[in-house]
Design an enzyme around this catalytic site. Structure first.
Site, PDB file in Angstrom:
ATOM      1  N   LEU A 188       0.806  -1.220   0.000  1.00 23.26           N
ATOM      2  CA  LEU A 188       0.000   0.000   0.000  1.00 23.26           C
ATOM      3  C   LEU A 188       0.841   1.271   0.000  1.00 23.26           C
ATOM      4  O   LEU A 188       0.498   2.258  -0.660  1.00 23.26           O
ATOM      5  CB  LEU A 188      -0.934  -0.005   1.216  1.00 23.26           C
ATOM      6  N   ASN A 189       1.959   1.274   0.732  1.00 25.02           N
ATOM      7  CA  ASN A 189       2.741   2.507   0.854  1.00 25.02           C
ATOM      8  C   ASN A 189       3.422   2.924  -0.446  1.00 25.02           C
ATOM      9  O   ASN A 189       3.857   4.064  -0.575  1.00 25.02           O
ATOM     10  CB  ASN A 189       3.793   2.358   1.955  1.00 25.02           C
ATOM     11  N   TYR A 190       3.547   1.996  -1.393  1.00 21.98           N
ATOM     12  CA  TYR A 190       4.064   2.358  -2.717  1.00 21.98           C
ATOM     13  C   TYR A 190       2.867   2.529  -3.646  1.00 21.98           C
ATOM     14  O   TYR A 190       2.656   1.746  -4.564  1.00 21.98           O
ATOM     15  CB  TYR A 190       4.995   1.277  -3.270  1.00 21.98           C
TER      16      TYR A 190
END
Length: 253
Positions: A188-190
């Site tokens: 999710l963070n990318y």
């Protein structure tokens, strides 16, 4: 610990390209404590004390942000600076690998990396990560995951955008047989809009990227979202949809 693979100019053959591999790691302890562990677990790296930089934890944040900052004498207060006097373009994609990549696959990957500017970052999983059940938190990438891959490229000139995006997608497509399947999981963070966006505020569109980010936890997140934000007031291109979502209410952002 992370392994970085980056396209680089060869130091042996003139005008030739190669792949540069480097390892970065953060160890909560001193170098003398770390060295015997590395000698046992990763002897081929040949880590020596002069390869280590001993700093406080907050200084390590500076180092990860810009490894030259400590050499320049920057203080932790530098992290409070939000006045960015430059603009740059970035593209990030991600994958999860659950089975060892065969030698032929890696050799093909080296060639693909050398065809552009996109690099790869490998983050090993296992250990404590694998001890936490996949459904204990929204983050599902636990037991059975060998490592996470990040496809990473940064550039300044807008004219280079399409070339860099194309190379990143070419690497991503090449890796298809070697990464997780059904779904092809993502981190999710990318944030990667290539794997799906929710343009109609619909459950069906949200499910496409939602299961890649959250796997089996997606349905539970939809229930929470539906209970606390039934009008879907708080949303973005890849937010959790509400159950049975239809067109966005008029006047809502």
């Amino acid at each position: 610990m992370r392994l970085l693979l980056q396209p680089s100019k060869s130091e042996v053959a003139k005008d030739a390209k190669t792949v540069k591999a480097s390892v970065m790691a953060l160890f909560l302890g001193g170098a003398n404590e770390l060295l015997p562990i590395m000698d046992k677990e990763f002897p081929l790296l040949g880590l020596k004390k002069e390869n280590c930089t001993e700093v406080s934890w907050i200084q390590s944040v500076l180092w990860f942000n810009d490894d030259e900052s400590l050499k320049k004498g920057d203080k932790p207060e530098t992290l409070l600076n939000r006045d960015l006097n430059f603009a740059m373009f970035i593209k990030r994609k991600s994958d999860y690998v659950q089975k060892p990549i065969p030698r032929a696959g890696l050799e093909g990957l080296w060639k693909k990396i050398g065809m552009g500017k996109t690099g790869l970052v490998f983050n090993p999983y296992g250990g404590k990560m694998a001890e936490i059940p996949a459904d204990a938190t929204p983050f599902p990438h636990r037991k059975g995951t060998l490592f996470k891959m990040q496809y990473s490229v940064t550039w300044d000139n807008p004219a280079d955008s399409q070339t860099n995006l194309d190379h990143t997608k070419e690497l991503f497509n090449y890796m298809t047989p070697f990464v997780s399947q059904n779904p092809r999981e993502a981190f999710l963070n990318y944030r990667d809009l290539d794997i799906g966006t929710n343009t109609k505020n619909s459950f069906q569109e949200g499910e496409v990227y939602g299961r890649k980010y959250f796997n089996g936890n997606f349905d539970r997140l939809v229930k929470v979202k539906t209970a606390v934000d039934p009008d879907n007031f708080f949303r973005n291109e890849q937010s959790i949809p509400v159950s049975g979502a239809g067109p966005a209410p008029a006047g809502k952002p």
